[in-house]
Design an enzyme around this catalytic site. Sequence first.
Site, short mmCIF file in Angstrom:
data_model
loop_
_atom_site.label_atom_id
_atom_site.label_comp_id
_atom_site.label_asym_id
_atom_site.label_seq_id
_atom_site.Cartn_x
_atom_site.Cartn_y
_atom_site.Cartn_z
N LYS A 1 -7.14 -4.88 -5.35
CA LYS A 1 -5.85 -5.21 -4.74
C LYS A 1 -5.74 -6.71 -4.55
O LYS A 1 -4.72 -7.32 -4.88
CB LYS A 1 -5.72 -4.52 -3.38
N THR B 1 -0.12 4.97 1.11
CA THR B 1 -0.32 5.90 2.21
C THR B 1 -0.28 5.16 3.53
O THR B 1 -0.96 4.16 3.71
CB THR B 1 -1.68 6.60 2.07
N LYS C 1 -2.56 29.85 -6.98
CA LYS C 1 -1.47 28.88 -6.80
C LYS C 1 -1.76 27.69 -7.68
O LYS C 1 -2.93 27.33 -7.91
CB LYS C 1 -1.33 28.47 -5.34
N GLU D 1 -2.42 20.78 1.43
CA GLU D 1 -3.00 22.09 1.59
C GLU D 1 -2.91 22.52 3.06
O GLU D 1 -2.57 23.65 3.37
CB GLU D 1 -4.46 22.07 1.12
N ARG E 1 6.94 18.08 -3.57
CA ARG E 1 5.80 18.53 -4.37
C ARG E 1 5.86 20.04 -4.45
O ARG E 1 5.87 20.72 -3.43
CB ARG E 1 4.49 18.15 -3.71
N ASP F 1 0.86 -1.16 0.00
CA ASP F 1 0.00 0.00 0.00
C ASP F 1 0.91 1.23 0.00
O ASP F 1 2.10 1.11 0.25
CB ASP F 1 -0.84 -0.06 1.28
#
Lengths: 370, 1011
Positions: free
Chosen positions: B610, B209, B375, B311, B409, B207
Amino acid sequence: MMASSYNAKEEDGHISGTSNHGGAGTVKTRKPDNTAFKQQRLPAWQPILTAGTVLPAFFVIGLIFIPIGIGLYVTSNNIKEFEIDYTGVETSNPCYNCAKNFSWNSTTPCNCSMSFTLEQPFESNVYMYYGLSNFYQNHRRYVKSRDDSQLNGDQSSLTNPSKECEPYRTSEGLPIAPCGAIANSLFNDTLELYHIDSNGTRTLVHLVKKGIAWWTDKHVKFRNPGVNSNLTAIFQGTAKPVNWRKPVYELEPLDSENNGFINEDFIVWMRTAALPTFRKLYRIIHKKPNTTPTLPSGKYVLEVTYNYPVLSFDGRKRMILSTISWMGGKNPFLGIAYITVGSICFFLGVVLLIIHHKYDTRSNSADIPN
Amino acid sequence: MGDCIQVLAGFKGEVRCEPPNNRLDKFKGTLTMDGQNYGLDNDKVLLRGCTLRNTEWCFGLVIFGGPDTKLMQNSGKATFKRTSIDHLMNILVLCIFGFLAIMCSILAIGNAIWEMTDGSVFTEFLPREPGIGTSLSSFLSFWSYVIVLNAVVPISLYVSVEIIRLGNSFFIDWDRKMYYPKNDTPAQARTTTLNEELGQIKYIFSDKTGTLTQNIMTFNKCSINGKAYGEIYDFSGQRVEITEKTEKVDFSWNPLADPKFVFHDGSLLETVRGRNPEAQAFFRLLALCHTVMPEEKKEGELNYQAQSPDEGALVTAARNFGFVFRSRTPETITVMEMGRKVVYELLAILDFNNVRKRMSVIVRSPEGKLTLYCKGADTIIYERLHPSCNKLKEVTTGHLDEYAGEGLRTLVLAYKDLEDSYMDKWTQHYHDASTAIDGREERLDELYEEIEKDLILLGATAVEDKLQDGVPQTIEQLALADIKIWVLTGDKQETAENIGYSCNMLRENMEVFFVSAHTSEAVREELQRARRKMCPDAAEEPTVTRARAGLFWLHQTETVQDEKVDGEYALIINGHSLGFALEKDLELELLRTACMCQTVICCRVTPLQKAQVVQLVKKYKQAVTLAIGDGANDVSMIKAAHIGVGISGQEGMQAVLSSDFSFAQFRYLQRLLLVHGRWSYLRMCKFLKYFFYKNFTFTLVHFWYAFFCGFSAQTVYDEWFITLYNTVYTALPVLGLSVFDQDVNDRWSLRYPQLYRPGQLNKYFSKKAFARAIMNSCFSSLVLFFIPWAAMHDTVRDDGKDIVDYQSFALLAQTCLLVVVSIQLCLDTHYWTALNHLFIWGSLAAYFGVTFTVYSNGLFLILPSSFPFIGTERNSLTQPNVWLTIFLTSLLCILPVVALRFILIQIRPTINDKMRYKMHEEGLPAPASKRLPPKRFTTRRSGYAFSHSKGFGDLVTSRLFLMKHPLKVRQSLFFQTDSSLAEDQPQHYRTITEEPEEQGETQETQETQSP
């Protein structure tokens, strides 16, 4: 809709992993102990097979084995052994008639005499064996057909032998003592040895009956029942084994130390052989106090009282005379084996040495593939 | 309905909906209330696992619970897991049964022959038992030999195997190097029967995350007006590496700062506090241009609810640098600017979507200045910059390249001042467009496009999607061990790709194939194109090897062979295409293409997919698979794979509860596999080889003896020895071998992951190795019987008495056997701990001790028939020729083995031999040359705009979400039960039947009722 998009990550937040383990033991961490055992760091010796250890080992083994082998071989060769088959298979054999006309019921013993010549004198103590071939003393049903309690002098077993003894447990309603197939098939030939002088006189060679059984057998494993020495009374109410000519208490009536269950011929027989061809110690000829050999070379006569039938199952009977050494009787195998193994070791050592030299550059270098 | 419980109690309605299913994106149902029907679709249900945000509570109706929820429907069936060694063992045991039957038949035939020729004439001394003829005797002897030879059937094998596995599981539990101190979590072997499989892993399914990443975004670097911040340099201008100990910037001057925020470069704060206008504008933008929801339950305790963590990271950064986003209403945004409260009027949010890859807000400051803050991804923003920014653009591009090279990022920030008049006109158009019925989207896009141009560049941010510690190194190690890692993630393609680069799975020199088609044909096309590119000569049809395996060879297997490719390739496939690719007709195509690639990343996949991917590989590769994950969505693949690993401590316990092994950090995987797995496999294989050897040797001696005892099922050894051989004399030494043995220690194992490869190829134990062990034991048993036989058959003791009696021969044979078997064990033992010494020498001592006891006078006199061997040891073990025979027998058994092993080491050394030699020479492994991941200089860049779907923009301005009055907290009903009950007690789900009238529901949230 205020809820965020589907996100299974927050699944079951309330079954928190740590909350279950809180409570009383919060101070105690679950950190594993730092012991060599638990961390698999126990100090250890890690030997590996290297040329430095293997090659010398082979040479050393070779060097040790060859002399031992030679020693064993020479010792074995120095032992004098004489063997004579008196079964009576061929018509020329003096015992042919006895063998041929054998019957369990005959009351008159059949005698035959074999003459032979010893080429070399036998020094020191000489041991006389009888050898049987094709006799399956190691058959499972045979081996278990005995009652050790009875032989150990147990009174109740005397009158009520173990079931293992069947079909030689009872005879005509009476318990057999000693019971079982082993006892029943007791070797009962009588062997006598005569030395023939150069002038033709026969002298009986004195054969010692005692000291042929293991000490532990004679004194621990085999005991006569009862306390008094009157064996006849003790064995009252028991039957003799079917094949026997006389009951157990008459095996050696003159010597109470060698009568009944503790008769040494009987004990020797009861120690069953591992293989179908075997020899058992029969008598000992002690060496004479003076320097003359125990059995000087010359002519001998073996007088056989032929009681034991083996022809029916193609068995053979032998009489063996042998001297002994520190490593027992004559057996060249061990010596030859040691010499052979020692030589092979040496040879292998050389081969390995060559291989090692040939491949050394290639192996063990750090060419570990990626 | 408000927050009135009485009204809720009076609520009457009926829900009709679809039966439980596993589709996460669809729901169909109707709610009938007061005679009216309301349609229920996917937008109106909360799926299990959702988090409620920006509201304290809501009313809902549970539709499905427990196993009927969509999430649980996705989790797949739990299968009973067995290792491949288990399967092999079953087959071998079956073979052994066959072997036993053959041996017994041979002996039974022998018995019949013997009874006919010898037995029939030997009746004089050994009468037949009544009623037992030749054929019956032969039949009985067959069963007698089944009993005598039963030691070949390793009944105790299964027990010992479980003990060994248990021992190795404890070592996993006890390993301090897999203990994570931060949340006090040791590694845990939850299943104790799969250990050796850990040493044979070929495929890892991971996986993303929470497993590879921490799911934490941190604001790491920024470039403001051409100046880069975030690095620290020492006096000589050298860059200093940032570690835990590096001094952090002190934000204590700001009472609203987030204490968890960490930044190391103090110069940025100085710049901001020095009232640098660009820096201030930079952070003002970050504080204004977003869709984050603030939550301030207590004064000064701010909490941000962000749709995506990056964010949140940006807004938190602004907060700590003095531009605290405090609260928002549909029309205003309140920001504390350097301690001063400023309320901006929010005029419009120009929200994200995948095409725009940017977001903007238009605000009016208290001074009345109108500004557009924007942005977005660099390529998008750069197209819309004012020409005056060109110079700054160049400098910023340099910084962006640097950030992207580090796997961060990036996001470019720009602004634009607006004229009032222009704004009025635009607002008018905007209003028209947003209320239009036809082509609303297009018209809005046009309007956005119109206003977002001639922007002034402010700078760029770099956010790090924090990988867990040691992830790239671990992946590199596992790759060296020839383990293939496939990442299966629910994330979007860009995010997954980005992580792929930052954890070294994707490299610059790799060619990456993307499969994201929408029809079955297109997917096939793309897969085939990729395959032909990689391997132009490969056959169009995959070569499938069919074989039979398993018990009775009933199981049919199909194996797709690995195909060799030159160069490095990677495959990225999205969930939609995967759906097609997993269909029957395409799955082989997918498998072939995927297996040619070094790296496979599947994104946007559902939990069920999966599991399907795992199953595909399991089915056609016959390789051992491992799945690792941390969340409930990984449960299905954890259950499907041969071995499931759960990452514990972060995201609840779902994954851990269904896993076989669990630990807190991904990096422990390398220790679990390369150290524990390898050892477990090695130990198990050594154990099996030795165990079969020892039992076969023991038994075959009986077989040879049968030819000398009239096939009468007479045993060679004493009964006591037979009883104690497996349970006492050899039990502990072999356990010691198989629990403690290690060929090289953990440092070497980790330093040379290549050592792992033999396990994947089943090198240490297979049918071949079994056959070799049996050959060896045949040889040993021949030596063990015939050397004593030849040495003893007509010899006597040194006092002329008997020694070839059955009992002495038994003692000699069993002593030889035990010595040989012990020496063999010593040869196999590579790691002699004190315990090994104790077990081996102790067992030998126990043998002699027990023998002397059992053969003693005392025991015989107590029970004559149980201890008939009295005195045997005293009479034969004192004989020199007995000892010479034992010595000769042992040497003859061992020498060929030693010679053969030595020759093999010389001629064809295995990697283990080389490593052991190296370790012997060097002691400690040379530290690996520090392998820094090569710096990437690339044009590939990422923006956080990619990381989530369409934003909250509509919601923020829709006024639906904020009540003017503060929310009442529902003390009585919800919170009490929630906190105290639900946390302490396990949930009990009711099983519900598939009636249309369902128990539960969600829907009636406060929002839908209140307007």
